[in-house]
Design an enzyme around this catalytic site. Structure first.
Site, short mmCIF file in Angstrom:
data_model
loop_
_atom_site.label_atom_id
_atom_site.label_comp_id
_atom_site.label_asym_id
_atom_site.label_seq_id
_atom_site.Cartn_x
_atom_site.Cartn_y
_atom_site.Cartn_z
CB THR A 324 -0.90 0.05 1.25
OG1 THR A 324 -0.07 0.20 2.40
CG2 THR A 324 -1.73 -1.21 1.39
CB CYS A 325 0.20 4.63 -1.19
SG CYS A 325 0.21 4.00 -2.85
CG ASP A 326 0.12 4.34 5.83
OD1 ASP A 326 1.23 4.50 6.37
OD2 ASP A 326 -0.95 4.75 6.31
CB SER A 327 5.55 5.59 4.85
OG SER A 327 5.01 6.41 5.85
CG ASN A 367 -3.32 2.41 -1.54
OD1 ASN A 367 -2.23 2.14 -1.06
ND2 ASN A 367 -3.71 3.66 -1.68
#
Ligand SMILES: *Cc1c(COP(=O)(O)O)cnc(C)c1O
Length: 377
Positions: A324-327, A367
């Protein structure tokens, strides 16, 4: 990995990460619990994995169910459980939900303070309540901290109030922390439970039940004691603190019932480095991460065994991350995971011990990625 799962995965054609559960392992685990602790009733902690097939199997085997919400109570009822085999074990309940549970016949509730006792006295009159006491969770890999339970000194007041309001002051519960690898930690909690029993007896109220909670581990990378070791340690502590006036006991295994019954098949999406520096660590990104079922990698607490088809090759430390695009969707970084140097984009990986606390922790559509699929065989 069981032969049934190996055979199933050999013929699987679908895309995306998938959890495969082998019901025969759940059956073996249930039988092992009943053999190791023959005097305790089993209340399966539904939250660990509420798959209907699992609940139906456990119901057939005679299990009871520890439920945390109306939703879980309905799942247990749908699986065939009768209301007398269901507890509403969450100490934090809306009064409306207590009333709904009562309507469906549930008569066993957890409390840890007087405000919760008042709700139950109003919405579920005459029911049995047990008071949860705090446990420090020492030695647990997934401790439950201070969110649930009161200090043991407060429990008699809570239980006495329940009695005064027409409820049945039934007993005491605790949870020694999940993935508890030390069977001896039940001893301290049982000493507290016994002193609450004595204190209540002095007030003229006889308690009858000790809920020993969950905490029984499943095998990840480190070895764990066998379930018999837990049975023996608990039985010794019960005898030490209660003498020959042993209370009725129940256990609430979640992880220990289903953890080793599941394997996630996932895929390597990317293998990369952040610079040309040869000393720079390699990053491996899978199509599953913290948001699609592997939430217990939080703080790198649970370390899953990961198998690849190249495990015979030389291994190097890698940062393992999700898609996903969460760090924060990084699973192992502080303590990197050793994976084969030859690992390639598109390779399948198998994540073992993922039968518990995965599907229920999987987000929907973050996402645009669907939740973790589950297949029960
Ligand atoms: C989560 C939970 C369990 C199950 O714990 P495990 O460590 O998975 O066995 C049991 N009882 C209660 C009250 C719980 O909240």
């Amino acid at each position: 990995m069981t032969d049934r799962i190996r055979e199933f995965l050999r013929t699987r054609r679908d895309e995306g990460p998938c959890l495969v559960i082998d019901l025969s392992v759940v059956r073996d685990n249930y039988i092992a619990f009943t053999k190791a602790m023959p005097d305790s009733r089993v209340f399966y902690a539904v939250k660990a994995n509420p798959a209907p097939e699992i609940l139906e199997l456990l119901n057939t085997l005679g299990s009871c169910f520890d439920c945390a919400s109306i939703g879980e109570i309905e799942m247990a009822l749908a699986a065939g459980a009768t209301a007398d085999r269901i507890s509403f074990g969450n100490t934090i309940k809306k009064e409306r939900d207590i009333a709904r549970a009562y309507e469906r016949g549930v008569r066993l509730y957890a409390v840890d303070c007087e405000a919760e006792v008042e709700k139950i006295a109003r919405a579920a009159p005459g029911s049995k309540v047990f008071c949860r006491i705090l446990c420090d969770g020492a030695d647990a890999e997934w401790p439950l901290s201070r969110k649930f339970g009161c200090v043991p000194e407060m429990a008699p007041r809570v239980l006495e109030q329940a009695h005064r309001l027409g409820l049945v002051a039934h007993g005491v519960s605790f949870h020694v922390g999940s993935q508890q690898r030390n069977p001896l930690v039940w001893n301290t909690a049982l000493a507290s439970a016994a002193s609450i029993f004595r204190e209540m007896a002095e007030r003229g109220i006889t308690l009858s039940m000790v809920n020993l909670g969950g905490g029984f581990p499943t095998k990840y990378l480190k070895d764990i004691p066998a379930v018999q070791a837990y049975g023996r340690a608990i039985s010794d502590s019960l005898r030490a603190h209660f003498g020959n006036r042993l209370p009725e006991t129940i256990i609430e295994p979640g992880r220990g019932m289903v953890g080793n019954a599941g394997i996630i098949e996932a895929e390597v999406v990317l293998v990369s480095k952040k610079s040309d520096d040869p000393a720079d660590i390699r990053w491996v990104y899978l199509d599953i991460g913290k948001f699609h079922g592997l939430a217990e990698t939080m703080d790198e607490a649970i370390r899953y065994p990961i198998l690849t088809e190249r495990d015979g090759d030389e291994k190097i430390p890698c940062v393992l991350a999700g898609p996903t695009c969460d760090s924060v969707d990084v699973m192992y970084e502080k303590d990197p995971y050793w994976l084969p140097f030859s690992l390639e984009i598109g390779d399948k990986v198998l994540i073992e011990g993922t039968g518990a606390y995965t599907t229920t922790y999987s987000s929907q559509n973050f996402n645009g990625m669907s939740g973790l699929r589950q297949i029960v065989i």
